[in-house]
Design an enzyme around this catalytic site. Structure first.
Site, PDB file in Angstrom:
ATOM      1  CE  LYS A  16       1.146 -25.454  22.459  1.00 12.57           C
ATOM      2  NZ  LYS A  16       0.539 -26.684  21.956  1.00 12.57           N
ATOM      3  NE  ARG A  89       3.567 -36.087  25.577  1.00  5.33           N
ATOM      4  CZ  ARG A  89       3.231 -37.175  24.896  1.00  5.33           C
ATOM      5  NH1 ARG A  89       2.396 -37.096  23.907  1.00  5.33           N
ATOM      6  NH2 ARG A  89       3.715 -38.354  25.220  1.00  5.33           N
ATOM      7  NE  ARG A 128     -11.810 -22.241  30.480  1.00  3.91           N
ATOM      8  CZ  ARG A 128     -11.803 -23.457  29.943  1.00  3.91           C
ATOM      9  NH1 ARG A 128     -12.118 -23.631  28.692  1.00  3.91           N
ATOM     10  NH2 ARG A 128     -11.447 -24.490  30.682  1.00  3.91           N
ATOM     11  NE  ARG A 161     -14.319 -26.175  32.739  1.00  4.42           N
ATOM     12  CZ  ARG A 161     -14.129 -26.731  31.559  1.00  4.42           C
ATOM     13  NH1 ARG A 161     -15.138 -26.902  30.738  1.00  4.42           N
ATOM     14  NH2 ARG A 161     -12.932 -27.126  31.189  1.00  4.42           N
ATOM     15  NE  ARG A 172      -3.439 -26.991  32.003  1.00  2.00           N
ATOM     16  CZ  ARG A 172      -4.239 -26.318  31.163  1.00  2.00           C
ATOM     17  NH1 ARG A 172      -5.171 -25.506  31.643  1.00  2.00           N
ATOM     18  NH2 ARG A 172      -4.110 -26.459  29.875  1.00  2.00           N
TER      19      ARG A 172
END
Ligand SMILES: [Zn+2]
Length: 221
Positions: A16, A89, A128, A161, A172
């Site tokens: 986004k 939100r 990632r 990470r 999330r």
């Protein structure tokens, strides 16, 4: 002319922010993401920025009322239109936003969702890899290093990470679905909602968004 007062919605990892930046660059829309907006207002020492700074310095969440103050300072300058990224939100913020925009006679024209299936999001969010030496970022799927586990830039070791693990990604996404589902219903009920398929090459997704932006306002007019 296409829609110029736009909210962009999407899950973490849906791209986004990337898409909002591309649309902003191509169409002169101000890209307003809450965090950037707050930091800029604080740095510029605007009236709302100074209020926000008091809360940030105290380590407190900046209250909605102050966020709205910062937002409307920026909207006043966004003559070519804007893309709101990461705000509102929740439905309460969406209602308040609508109320304040209606007062100005400049209501939202479009809420667009960059839609990516959860399983694809998990792959994106967990793929990632960060170089432990130079901080360079690779992605196992989208930007793989020439040699597995080795940074292209400096030859350092690539690591995952701790906040890029599957459990964190699923948490999330869960939070996203809980908070965004009511927003989607809210905008859908007001005939402002559109969706683009965000699971594909960045350029194609941008093209689809551009199409939706122009199409939706044409229909409303
Ligand atoms: Zn490196």
């Amino acid at each position: 002319m296409g829609a110029s007062r736009i909210v962009i919605l999407g899950a973490p990892g849906a791209g986004k922010g990337t898409q909002a930046a591309r649309l902003s660059a191509a169409h002169g829309l101000a890209h307003l993401s809450t965090g950037d907006m707050l930091r800029a207002a604080v740095a510029d020492g605007t009236p709302a920025g100074l209020r926000a700074k008091e809360f940030m310095d105290a380590g407190q969440l900046v209250p909605d009322e102050v966020v709205f103050g910062v937002l409307f300072e920026r909207l006043a300058e966004a003559n070519e239109g804007y893309l709101l990224d990461g705000f509102p939100r929740n439905a309460a913020q969406a209602e308040e936003l609508d109320r304040q925009l209606a007062e100005q006679g400049a209501p939202l024209e479009l809420a667009v969702v960059v839609d990516v299936p959860d399983e694809r999001l998990v792959a994106r969010l967990t793929g990632r890899r960060v170089c432990s030496s130079c901080g360079n970022t690779h992605h196992v799927e989208f930007m793989p290093p020439a040699k597995e586990g080795v940074c292209d830039k400096c030859g350092g070791e690539l690591v995952q990470r701790s906040d890029d693990t599957e459990a964190v990604a699923r948490d999330r996404l869960e939070v996203y679905h809980q908070t965004t589902a009511p927003l989607i219903d809210y905008y859908n009920a007001r005939d402002l909602l559109a969706s683009v398929d965000g699971d594909g090459p960045v350029e194609r997704v941008t093209q689809d968004l551009v199409e939706v932006l122009s199409r939706d306002v044409a229909e409303q007019n």
